[in-house]
Design a protein around this motif. Structure first.
Motif, short mmCIF file in Angstrom:
data_model
loop_
_atom_site.label_atom_id
_atom_site.label_comp_id
_atom_site.label_asym_id
_atom_site.label_seq_id
_atom_site.Cartn_x
_atom_site.Cartn_y
_atom_site.Cartn_z
N GLY A 27 0.48 -1.24 0.33
CA GLY A 27 0.35 0.04 -0.03
C GLY A 27 0.63 1.27 -0.13
O GLY A 27 0.44 1.90 -0.78
N ALA A 38 -4.97 4.63 -3.91
CA ALA A 38 -5.48 3.72 -3.03
C ALA A 38 -6.22 2.12 -3.38
O ALA A 38 -6.13 1.46 -2.93
N THR A 41 -3.91 0.31 -6.47
CA THR A 41 -3.60 -0.45 -5.79
C THR A 41 -3.89 -1.40 -4.92
O THR A 41 -3.12 -2.91 -4.90
N THR A 64 -3.86 -2.54 3.03
CA THR A 64 -3.58 -1.44 1.10
C THR A 64 -3.89 -0.74 1.94
O THR A 64 -3.08 0.58 1.61
N TYR A 65 -5.00 -0.74 2.44
CA TYR A 65 -5.93 0.82 2.03
C TYR A 65 -5.05 2.03 3.11
O TYR A 65 -5.02 2.60 2.87
N ALA A 68 -2.01 3.09 1.56
CA ALA A 68 -1.86 3.91 0.58
C ALA A 68 -2.20 5.07 1.14
O ALA A 68 -1.68 5.76 0.44
#
Lengths: 498, 320, 165
Positions: A27, A38, A41, A64-65, A68
């Motif tokens: 992220g 985001a 990604t 990941t969120y 990012a």
């Protein structure tokens, strides 16, 4: 006790730490590449999660969120390029700090604020999901209209002493927001028959063009980048600095939670609103725009809070409040998990795993950040001639991934020219960005409200949320105008005395 | 994206290989080794999930590797252009939905829906009318009656969409004039139905499932021509007395001039895939209605859908 | 100095007026639909066009009153007045920089991502004063490989492909 048992199993039984750290790192890398938002990604990662266990997949996507949303601030501070939409507000003071040779400090503040924001959002998610989920339901079209107006009211105080020019920039921003498919009737507006414009202009193209491309154009031919040879170390804020940042971070937490709960925006509106509120309530408002630490802390806290708080409506209603949570919803559905009240009963392991994974990712963020950031600082201290080429190439490669369209590259370059000319002519471009971000929400919710009431404006007075927000906007605009005129008069008096 | 697609296709064909042994089906020979299935939706979006699930089960019946390629942007226009430029040898197909017809009509596209050849239809998505469970409406007639006496408030998920078209057609058929409000997608619409801003919403089952299962939402009718298998108690709009029926189709299209041997293979394969018990389990939970339309009939179906939509958009003034 | 600022303001005001005019002209293409509401698809655009035109008029008038059209500005424009912002580049220089981006967009679908991005990095570096030696060449080629690795190989995103690559 039951969920504690699940947590224990997850922590030691399956390598959930691994998935959350991989997700977080992915992220941060994706978020820090300009144009790769985001949601992109996460979407790029999605196919890899099909083969994982549900809890691993969901933890990885959620982390990941978080990564990012933080990663977007790195290029915002270092090369004036917001990596994601919601990092645009960080550019203002973050890049200013970098120019003063305080890049390491700015990066540390953004990292620390991101952690605070994530932790606060997570706390809300774990203990307040039930009561807060009803906030999302309380928001009607009338309330969205008022929220948009509150956001636009910020313009009055962002014009750097030239109200008329600021207003003109804001109107141009609103004009850009009208391009695309009309939100009510579905007729096309200003698309000139191009299918590329049916969905409107991506705000991130405008931001990258106006902020980053124009800056490269401004600097073209100059020998050194402001504050040459700053081999500063990335450092987390000291205790006294942490204390000073508390107020702006608190504002960021509140507005971020609010934004996460309600559909739309996806972080950028919260970031701008909290930047402005932080300035309004700051002890040193005059430092904003000139490298204020609080100006970095507020938006970075807000957008990280959004990343965690956005899980509240997703998990409790199955309603994604942003593109990123829509991808997460896709991830849940692919694994046969149905968000909603029953998720908490039937798949408690996924929910607890998600809480735990996000918590680990938040703590790991400090570690990953400290390891990664010195490399980023080193990168931007290369000789300017090469750096300019690499930044332009990075921008043009990154935004191509949005829609795999050369058309988007043209928009970003064109907006670069617009931004350059605006700077030369003394037009502030924050109002333009705000117009682009908020225009669609203000127009569509205004027209939806009137459609519902049959053209009767009193519908806005029937909604207490709308009334409250509109009164607040009026007060803010009045105060900013009074301040503007007072400053102008003082300046004149000074002129006379000098 | 190609690189990701290959990775998943490999995984998909592996899982399909093990399944092949269980069913003991012999896949028919196919002139192409690799078949690319193009979609305009992003990974995790509606058409993407549809194709990826299908790609898992197709190799049981057709001897080829199926790859999903996401060509996003331009509301589907780029994906159609990608298809129109591909060789007509059965190696590239595109997942069709009403979106590609709307985009072809609403903008000056390089290649429109008339420039590609519909191959076969697989499914219909059920379009339903729903209201909040604790609201005053128990049947579609209650909603129409309210719209007759006072100002009705109806919602559609998106502007210029099949849902909007459905709401407008119902309005006409019932002779009422409620406000029809377009939203920013299914989630936005559902919030406004749940909080009582709107009387009803027109949407699709997958978006509603969380609230349906939680008992917060009541289905009033479906725009499908027949009752839905998963909700046999819910009447169709037609049965409720308003002659409106819609089919939100999901199928494949190829470049123009597909050879007859290719279309024949697909005409034979699609019913077999749809009857596959493992695949059925997957698509039934998504409330997809199997609706096989063979190659020769699908041409007419799409042309008919296109001209109906064009007439609707012209009559309402969206298209000049 | 004052006159030069006023001249800039005049150009800005005229540009704002031009944008308002062009935008208003384009609102004529918006279809009137029965699916619309009372405000209509062209409601807000018309208001915006008028608002911007009004602002443009005031800005132009203010610039004229500040002396933008008075003959005194001629010498001021010729003399190399010290810029307030010391990092500002001249307009031709900045446009030249932008031209590299435009050239990339035009070229990339012919020569492919890898060569185009290498050319872009190299050309911009030379434009910004990098030495003309093998080092710049290596850096441009290496940078292109790096980006190709990140975007195409690691992220797996399509980049424009040319006729040969």
């Amino acid at each position: 006790m039951h969920s504690l048992g699940i947590a224990f199993d997850l922590l030691f039984g399956s390598p959930i730490i691994l998935y959350s750290i991989i997700g977080l790192t992915w992220g941060i890398v994706g978020g820090s590449l300009p144009g790769i938002s985001a949601s992109i990604t996460m979407a790029l990662l999605l196919p890899f999660t099909y083969g994982m266990a549900p809890v691993q997949a969901i933890v990885m996507l959620a982390c990941t969120y978080i990564g990012a949303e933080y990663g977007g601030s790195i290029p915002a501070i270092l090369i004036r390029t917001p990596g994601t939409n919601s990092a645009a507000a960080t550019v203002i003071d973050g890049y200013e700090m970098k120019r003063q040779g305080r890049a390491g400090e700015a990066l540390g503040i953004s990292l620390w604020s991101g952690v605070i924001g994530s932790l606060f959002g997570l706390l809300m998610l774990v203990v307040m999901t039930e009561p807060l989920s009803w906030v999302a339901l309380a928001f009607k079209p009338t309330s969205y209209f008022a929220l948009g107006i509150l956001g636009l009211s910020v313009i009055a105080s962002m014009t750097n002493g030239s109200l008329l020019k600021g207003l003109a920039a804001a109107v141009v921003g609103l004009m850009i927001a009208t391009v695309g498919t009309d939100p009510i009737s579905g007729v096309t507006r200003f698309t000139f028959g191009s299918p590329e414009l049916l969905g409107g202009v991506e705000p991130v193209l405008i931001m990258i063009g106006v902020f980053a491309v124009s800056e490269l154009m401004m600097q073209s031919g100059s020998k050194g980048l402001g504050g040459i040879g700053e081999q500063v170390r990335v450092r987390l804020p000291s205790l006294s600095m942490m204390n000073r940042l508390k107020r702006s971070q608190f504002i960021g937490c509140l507005l971020g939670t609010f934004e996460g709960l309600t559909p739309g925006g996806g972080g950028s509106i919260a970031a701008f609103l909290s930047y402005n509120e932080a300035r309004r309530w700051s002890k040193e408002p005059e430092k904003f725009g000139k490298g204020s630490e609080e100006g970095v802390a507020a938006p970075e806290t807000a957008n990280n809070t959004v990343a965690s708080a956005a899980l509240i409506p997703l998990l409790s209603f199955g309603i994604p409040s942003s593109n990123s949570t829509a991808v997460l919803l896709g991830g849940l559905l692919i694994h046969g998990l149905l968000p909603g009240p029953r998720l908490f009963e039937q798949n408690a392991d996924v929910v607890v795993g998600l809480y735990l994974g996000s918590f680990i990712a938040t703590l790991a963020q400090i570690l990953v950040g400290i390891l990664l950031l010195p490399f980023c600082v080193w990168l931007v201290n290369r000789p300017r001639a090469y750096l300019a080429g690499f930044i332009l190439a990075l921008i043009l490669s990154g935004i191509f991934t949005l829609n795999t369209s050369l058309f988007d590259l043209g928009i970003a370059l064109g907006m670069g020219l617009v931004g350059y000319l605006m700077r030369r002519a003394g037009y502030p471009f924050l109002p333009l960005i705000l117009g682009v971000v908020l225009g669609h929400m203000v127009e569509s919710s205004y027209r939806r409200s009137l459609l519902l009431s049959g053209g009767d404006h009193t519908i806005f007075l029937e909604d207490p949320i709308a009334v409250g927000l509109l009164i607040a906007s009026t007060i803010f605009v009045t105060l900013s105008l009074v301040r503007e005129f007072r400053d102008a008069r003082n300046a004149k008096l000074k002129d006379v005395h000098a | 994206m190609r690189h990701l697609a290959i990775a998943t296709a490999v995984a998909a064909s592996l899982s399909a290989w093990s399944a092949t042994h269980a069913v003991a089906q012999t896949p028919v020979d196919y002139p192409q080794k690799v078949v690319t299935l193009v979609t305009h939706s992003s990974p995790g979006g509606g058409s993407d999930v549809f194709l990826r699930e299908m790609a898992k089960h197709l190799p049981k019946y057709v001897k080829a590797t199926f790859i999903v390629e996401n060509v996003q942007g331009g509301s589907g226009a780029r994906a159609i252009s990608r298809l129109a430029a591909a060789p007509a040898d059965g190696s590239v197909f595109y997942a069709t939905t009403p979106t590609y017809i709307y985009t072809s009509l609403l903008s000056k596209v390089q290649h429109g829906y008339k420039d590609v050849e519909p191959l076969a239809n697989f499914f219909t998505d059920s379009e339903v009318i729903y209201t909040r469970a604790d609201g005053p409406f128990k049947t579609l007639k209650d909603v129409i009656d309210k719209a007759k006496s006072t100002r009705g408030r109806w919602g559609a998920a998106n502007p210029a969409s099949l849902e909007r078209q459905a709401a407008e057609q119902l309005k006409k058929a019932a002779g009422v004039s409620p406000a029809v409000v377009s939203h920013e997608g299914g989630g936005d619409l559902m919030i406004n139905v749940l909080n009582g801003t709107l009387d009803i919403g027109v949407g699709e089952i997958p978006e509603l499932r969380p609230q349906l299962e939680a008992g917060k939402i009541r289905l009033l009718a479906t725009f499908d021509p027949q009752r839905m298998e998963a909700f046999p108690a819910i009447p169709t709009v037609k049965e409720s007395g308003y002659p409106v029926a819609l089919e939100k189709f999901r199928g494949l299209a190829g470049p123009k001039g597909l050879p007859a041997e290719i279309t024949k293979i697909w005409d034979e394969t699609v019913p077999k895939v749809l009857a596959d018990p493992e695949y059925q389990k997957v698509y039934k939970t998504e409330s997809l209605v199997p609706n096989f339309i063979p190659h020769d009939k699908y041409q007419g179906f799409i042309q008919n859908f296109g001209s109906t939509t064009e007439t609707f958009l012209k009559e309402s003034g969206v298209l000049k | 100095m004052r006159e030069q600022a006023a001249l800039k303001d005049l150009a800005g005001g005229v540009a704002v007026l031009a944008i308002a005019g062009l935008y208003y002209w384009a609102t004529g293409d918006i279809a009137e639909s029965t699916l619309s509401d009372e405000v209509g698809a062209s409601g807000l655009p018309r208001i915006l066009a008028f608002a911007l035109a009004g602002l443009g008029l005031i800005l132009t008038a203010r610039a004229v009153m500040a002396g933008a059209l008075s003959p005194a500005h001629e010498p001021a424009a010729k003399s190399p007045a010290p810029e307030t912002d010391d990092e500002t580049s001249t307009l031709p220089r900045a446009l030249g920089f932008l031209a590299f981006g435009v050239a990339y967009v035009c070229l990339v679908s012919f020569i492919g991502y890898l060569p185009a991005i290498a050319l872009l990095i190299g050309a911009v570096a030379l434009y910004e004063g990098a030495p003309r030696n093998w080092k710049t060449l290596v850096i441009a080629a290496g940078g292109a490989l790096l980006y190709w690795g990140i975007f195409v190989k690691i992220l797996g995103v399509h980049q424009p492909s040319g006729l040969f690559f």
